[in-house]
Write an enzyme that holds these catalytic residues in place. Structure first.
Site, PDB file in Angstrom:
ATOM      1  N   ASP A  31       0.810  -1.225   0.000  1.00  0.00           N
ATOM      2  CA  ASP A  31       0.000   0.000   0.000  1.00  0.00           C
ATOM      3  C   ASP A  31       0.840   1.271   0.000  1.00  0.00           C
ATOM      4  OD1 ASP A  31      -2.532   1.259   0.039  1.00  0.00           O
ATOM      5  OD2 ASP A  31      -2.427   1.569   2.187  1.00  0.00           O
ATOM      6  N   GLN A  72      -5.453  -2.085  -6.908  1.00  0.00           N
ATOM      7  CA  GLN A  72      -6.018  -1.138  -5.949  1.00  0.00           C
ATOM      8  C   GLN A  72      -6.692   0.001  -6.693  1.00  0.00           C
ATOM      9  OE1 GLN A  72      -3.482   1.611  -3.518  1.00  0.00           O
ATOM     10  NE2 GLN A  72      -4.370   0.529  -1.779  1.00  0.00           N
ATOM     11  N   SER A  75      -7.353   5.284  -0.194  1.00  0.00           N
ATOM     12  CA  SER A  75      -7.598   3.976  -0.804  1.00  0.00           C
ATOM     13  C   SER A  75      -9.069   3.609  -0.664  1.00  0.00           C
ATOM     14  CB  SER A  75      -6.743   2.911  -0.115  1.00  0.00           C
ATOM     15  OG  SER A  75      -5.367   3.200  -0.264  1.00  0.00           O
TER      16      SER A  75
END
Length: 288
Positions: A207, A281, A231
């Protein structure tokens, strides 16, 4: 082992407060919200604590629902969705202030033989050993009186070495813009031979840089551009055993952005070129 990595491993050692209920905490830092990779890693640890040792995670799908509050603990409720002969499914809900901030579904499998192929090829890049650290690259960009100088001096649990331009570099020089990011990463300490720990630490590292690939395309950078972001969801597939205490190449690209969202996907390769992890993502990105 540096202090930041010791603290991260301590954060991943969740407290069990009831059957299938765990409690985690955040680092004692002055940050506005909990780092998404931390919540995903802790949720995966919670799921793994409810499984026999012969089950290995092969995929996870997660949604970031609300910003996490770093000043209070996070409670992880694990639902045992299915316990099959070969596959096991868990759902985890992370809760703060009585509300869900994050959900994760993860699937685990016993080790089985099967057909094998790998179409993905690791990019030909410079080896990690000859590249400067992320902090050293940033020190060449950030002014001496910038508040980011203090941020750069903090020890980090994961070491990053960029092959491609940083978003801050592309923000200053439009010719450096692009839709691909290649980053070597590793945890600079000898870690236990626990496969789940290496998977959890890969989830944590995944991430850090992925959304930046969207920004790189447009010459935007956190702190240097008038943008905000978060996110939205995160998915990972784990293809084979690997170790994150050796260098892994995180090859990332952004195929699309629009509607105040950006999509990025990445592949993690072992040093020898084996595809170990696939990642996708989507993030909210607003230009204010």
């Amino acid at each position: 082992m540096n202090e930041a990595l010791k603290e991260l491993l301590d954060l991943l050692d969740l407290e069990q407060i009831e059957l299938d209920i765990f409690r985690g905490r955040s680092p004692e830092e002055r940050i506005q919200r909990v780092f998404g990779g931390q919540v995903a890693a802790q949720a995966l640890v919670a799921a793994g604590r409810t499984l026999p040792a012969d089950r290995h995670v092969h995929s996870l799908h997660a949604y970031f629902i609300r910003p996490g509050d770093p000043s209070v603990p996070i409670v992880y409720n694990v639902e045992r969705v299915r316990d099959g002969r070969s596959f096991t499914t868990r759902r985890v809900v992370a809760i703060q202030h009585g509300k869900a901030i994050f959900t994760l579904s993860a699937s685990f499998q016993i080790m089985e033989p099967g057909v094998e192929h790998q179409a993905a090829v690791m990019p030909e890049v410079a080896p990690a050993e000859g590249l400067p650290s992320f902090q050293d690259r940033m020190r060449q960009i950030v002014d001496e009186d910038s508040p980011y100088r203090e941020w750069l001096s903090r020890p980090r649990p994961v070491e990053l070495r960029y092959v491609t331009p940083l978003t801050w570099e592309a923000h200053r020089d439009p010719e450096l813009r692009g839709s691909n990011t290649n980053v070597w990463f590793r945890y600079d300490a000898e870690l236990p031979d626990d496969p789940l720990l290496h998977v959890v630490l890969a989830a944590y590292a995944s991430d850090f840089t992925l959304v930046d690939t969207v920004l790189l395309t447009h010459g935007l950078a956190w702190g240097a551009s008038n943008i905000s972001g978060a996110s939205l969801d995160h998915a990972m597939w784990f293809h084979r055993p690997f170790r994150v205490d050796d260098w892994m190449l995180y090859a990332q690209e952004s195929p699309w952005s629009g509607g105040a969202r950006g999509l990025a996907r990445g592949e993690m390769f072992t040093r020898s070129g084996e595809l170990a992890v696939s990642v996708v993502q989507e993030a909210m990105i607003r230009v204010n």
